[in-house]
Design a protein around this motif. Sequence first.
Motif, mmCIF file in Angstrom:
data_model
loop_
_atom_site.group_PDB
_atom_site.id
_atom_site.type_symbol
_atom_site.label_atom_id
_atom_site.label_comp_id
_atom_site.label_asym_id
_atom_site.label_seq_id
_atom_site.Cartn_x
_atom_site.Cartn_y
_atom_site.Cartn_z
ATOM 1 N N UNK A 160 4.902 -12.675 6.775
ATOM 2 C CA UNK A 160 5.669 -12.114 7.881
ATOM 3 C C UNK A 160 5.538 -10.607 7.975
ATOM 4 N N UNK A 161 5.166 -9.960 6.871
ATOM 5 C CA UNK A 161 4.947 -8.525 6.901
ATOM 6 C C UNK A 161 3.617 -8.230 6.231
ATOM 7 N N UNK A 162 2.800 -7.441 6.894
ATOM 8 C CA UNK A 162 1.526 -7.047 6.304
ATOM 9 C C UNK A 162 1.390 -5.544 6.490
ATOM 10 N N UNK A 163 2.102 -4.810 5.646
ATOM 11 C CA UNK A 163 2.184 -3.369 5.791
ATOM 12 C C UNK A 163 0.900 -2.697 5.339
ATOM 13 N N UNK A 164 0.568 -1.621 6.006
ATOM 14 C CA UNK A 164 -0.587 -0.829 5.606
ATOM 15 C C UNK A 164 -0.120 0.296 4.694
ATOM 16 N N UNK A 165 -1.032 0.719 3.832
ATOM 17 C CA UNK A 165 -0.685 1.770 2.883
ATOM 18 C C UNK A 165 -0.634 3.126 3.566
ATOM 19 N N UNK A 166 0.322 3.946 3.147
ATOM 20 C CA UNK A 166 0.373 5.319 3.640
ATOM 21 C C UNK A 166 -0.536 6.180 2.788
ATOM 22 N N UNK A 167 -1.135 7.212 3.370
ATOM 23 C CA UNK A 167 -2.088 8.048 2.654
ATOM 24 C C UNK A 167 -1.584 9.472 2.548
ATOM 25 N N UNK A 168 -1.951 10.133 1.459
ATOM 26 C CA UNK A 168 -1.589 11.526 1.258
ATOM 27 C C UNK A 168 -2.706 12.197 0.483
ATOM 28 N N UNK A 169 -2.876 13.516 0.601
ATOM 29 C CA UNK A 169 -3.975 14.191 -0.100
ATOM 30 C C UNK A 169 -3.855 14.044 -1.611
ATOM 31 N N UNK A 170 -5.002 13.896 -2.259
ATOM 32 C CA UNK A 170 -5.021 13.834 -3.720
ATOM 33 C C UNK A 170 -4.723 15.203 -4.305
ATOM 34 N N UNK A 196 -14.021 12.833 -6.677
ATOM 35 C CA UNK A 196 -12.743 12.694 -5.973
ATOM 36 C C UNK A 196 -12.515 13.761 -4.906
ATOM 37 N N UNK A 197 -13.426 14.729 -4.785
ATOM 38 C CA UNK A 197 -13.243 15.804 -3.795
ATOM 39 C C UNK A 197 -13.091 15.221 -2.394
ATOM 40 N N UNK A 198 -12.026 15.610 -1.699
ATOM 41 C CA UNK A 198 -11.804 15.178 -0.330
ATOM 42 C C UNK A 198 -11.203 13.799 -0.172
ATOM 43 N N UNK A 199 -11.022 13.066 -1.281
ATOM 44 C CA UNK A 199 -10.437 11.735 -1.180
ATOM 45 C C UNK A 199 -8.918 11.826 -1.103
ATOM 46 N N UNK A 200 -8.303 10.726 -0.699
ATOM 47 C CA UNK A 200 -6.858 10.684 -0.551
ATOM 48 C C UNK A 200 -6.277 9.559 -1.394
ATOM 49 N N UNK A 201 -5.002 9.694 -1.676
ATOM 50 C CA UNK A 201 -4.286 8.657 -2.398
ATOM 51 C C UNK A 201 -3.342 7.939 -1.446
ATOM 52 N N UNK A 202 -3.039 6.693 -1.762
ATOM 53 C CA UNK A 202 -2.065 5.916 -1.009
ATOM 54 C C UNK A 202 -1.024 5.397 -1.971
ATOM 55 N N UNK A 203 0.243 5.584 -1.623
ATOM 56 C CA UNK A 203 1.337 5.023 -2.395
ATOM 57 C C UNK A 203 1.883 3.837 -1.619
ATOM 58 N N UNK A 346 15.247 -12.000 1.234
ATOM 59 C CA UNK A 346 15.825 -11.919 -0.096
ATOM 60 C C UNK A 346 15.444 -10.630 -0.796
ATOM 61 N N UNK A 347 15.831 -10.500 -2.042
ATOM 62 C CA UNK A 347 15.621 -9.238 -2.759
ATOM 63 C C UNK A 347 14.171 -8.945 -3.064
ATOM 64 N N UNK A 348 13.287 -9.969 -3.038
ATOM 65 C CA UNK A 348 11.878 -9.744 -3.393
ATOM 66 C C UNK A 348 11.018 -9.621 -2.147
ATOM 67 N N UNK A 349 11.604 -9.162 -1.042
ATOM 68 C CA UNK A 349 10.861 -9.097 0.207
ATOM 69 C C UNK A 349 9.706 -8.119 0.114
ATOM 70 N N UNK A 350 8.735 -8.327 0.998
ATOM 71 C CA UNK A 350 7.615 -7.401 1.082
ATOM 72 C C UNK A 350 8.136 -6.095 1.619
ATOM 73 N N UNK A 351 8.016 -5.040 0.841
ATOM 74 C CA UNK A 351 8.610 -3.769 1.243
ATOM 75 C C UNK A 351 7.729 -2.974 2.158
ATOM 76 N N UNK A 352 8.317 -2.037 2.836
ATOM 77 C CA UNK A 352 7.564 -1.094 3.657
ATOM 78 C C UNK A 352 6.899 -0.083 2.760
ATOM 79 N N UNK A 353 5.825 0.573 3.243
ATOM 80 C CA UNK A 353 5.175 1.573 2.396
ATOM 81 C C UNK A 353 6.149 2.651 1.966
ATOM 82 N N UNK A 354 6.020 3.097 0.746
ATOM 83 C CA UNK A 354 6.884 4.142 0.242
ATOM 84 C C UNK A 354 6.588 5.459 0.941
ATOM 85 N N UNK A 355 7.493 6.395 0.778
ATOM 86 C CA UNK A 355 7.316 7.715 1.363
ATOM 87 C C UNK A 355 6.002 8.320 0.880
ATOM 88 N N UNK A 356 5.279 8.947 1.798
ATOM 89 C CA UNK A 356 4.017 9.573 1.427
ATOM 90 C C UNK A 356 4.234 10.591 0.323
#
Length: 360
Positions: A160-170, A196-203, A346-356
């Motif tokens: 029911x939820x297929x969230x995409x990852x948020x990205x932030x600079x490494x 890793x130069x120029x790559x980004x991380x996703x949380x 319920x408590x184990x729901x698929x969560x939204x992406x965390x804050x960048x």
Amino acid sequence: ARPVSTARAALEASELFGSMPSGVLDDLSHLMSRASFAAGQTVFRQGEPGDRMIVLEAGRLETELAVPGREPLRLSSVEPGQVVGELSLLGDGVRTATVHATAPSTGWTLERTAFDVLRNDVQRAASVVARALGLLAVERLNRLHRRWADQVTGEPTPADLQDEASASPADPHDEAFLAETLFFQDFNPDELAAVTAGLRCAEVARGTVLVPRGERPAALWIVARGAVETTVRGADTARPLRLAGPGRAIGHVGLLDQAPVVERIESRARERAVLLVVPWPRVWELLNAEDRASRRFAAALWTDTVRALQHGERPLARLTATGGDPADLTAPQPAGFGRARGAPTGPAQVGAPSRARTGC
């Protein structure tokens, strides 16, 4: 088949190496040694470390799987011109099957230690061979996924939820942490910085879908923190194929642009995770480059591919050998995974992406 007299001739006659450039064959042949096996002799034994490959020149080899309490299961035969044990040049696992000679046989061996010398000397031959073997491993991994998908019955329920990852600079300050992970453990600081130069991380939050079922991976992800699970999903069960923790990669099959997508395969964050995101153009740039940092990346990616392949092959081989029910090798779907649309989360729901956030 009539034996040939040199390692170079054996390589030219082989299906895997025959089309490679002449200089590559020359460099490889200088590292190879002749081997002969009597009929009935064991060449590789299941469970032993994989440390060499063999180009079969004459004779016949057979591979078989040892199954406790049963007769060995014959898997395949190896004919002259074929290669056995080739992925041992990339991986660091154990043999998943036994190989023995069914007739007097001769061939040429290449030890992994010798191949590593070639690779560490930054010889073009090593990168050409490693790339060919690495892509072969990716193709086998994709076929393995398809075989697992064929073992699971029923149509999976759309998540029911297929969230995409948020990205932030490494964050350069986190390179020291990445250096401790399995993927980057052989990199020096300059090599790690170059890759890793120029790559980004996703949380991402627990349950976030990285590779939705039926879709090609959008990038190569390398786990920095947390874990991502790849599963094959049926109507009521999900067979875990691999749990990728820190220093392991997700999305290898995205290298196969033309290969059909396996519909039942899905990758989700098993827990809150931080991932290094490597876009496919950057992956190919690193795989095709000849500098040491790029070669380190290629070696780490191919080794991780072989690990993923070996992890999935062993239980499928056991299932095939025993004629068991695929359900014996599957697990119930975790809470919050693959629920019917609109069902209570319920408590184990698929969560939204965390804050960048910045960094890995």
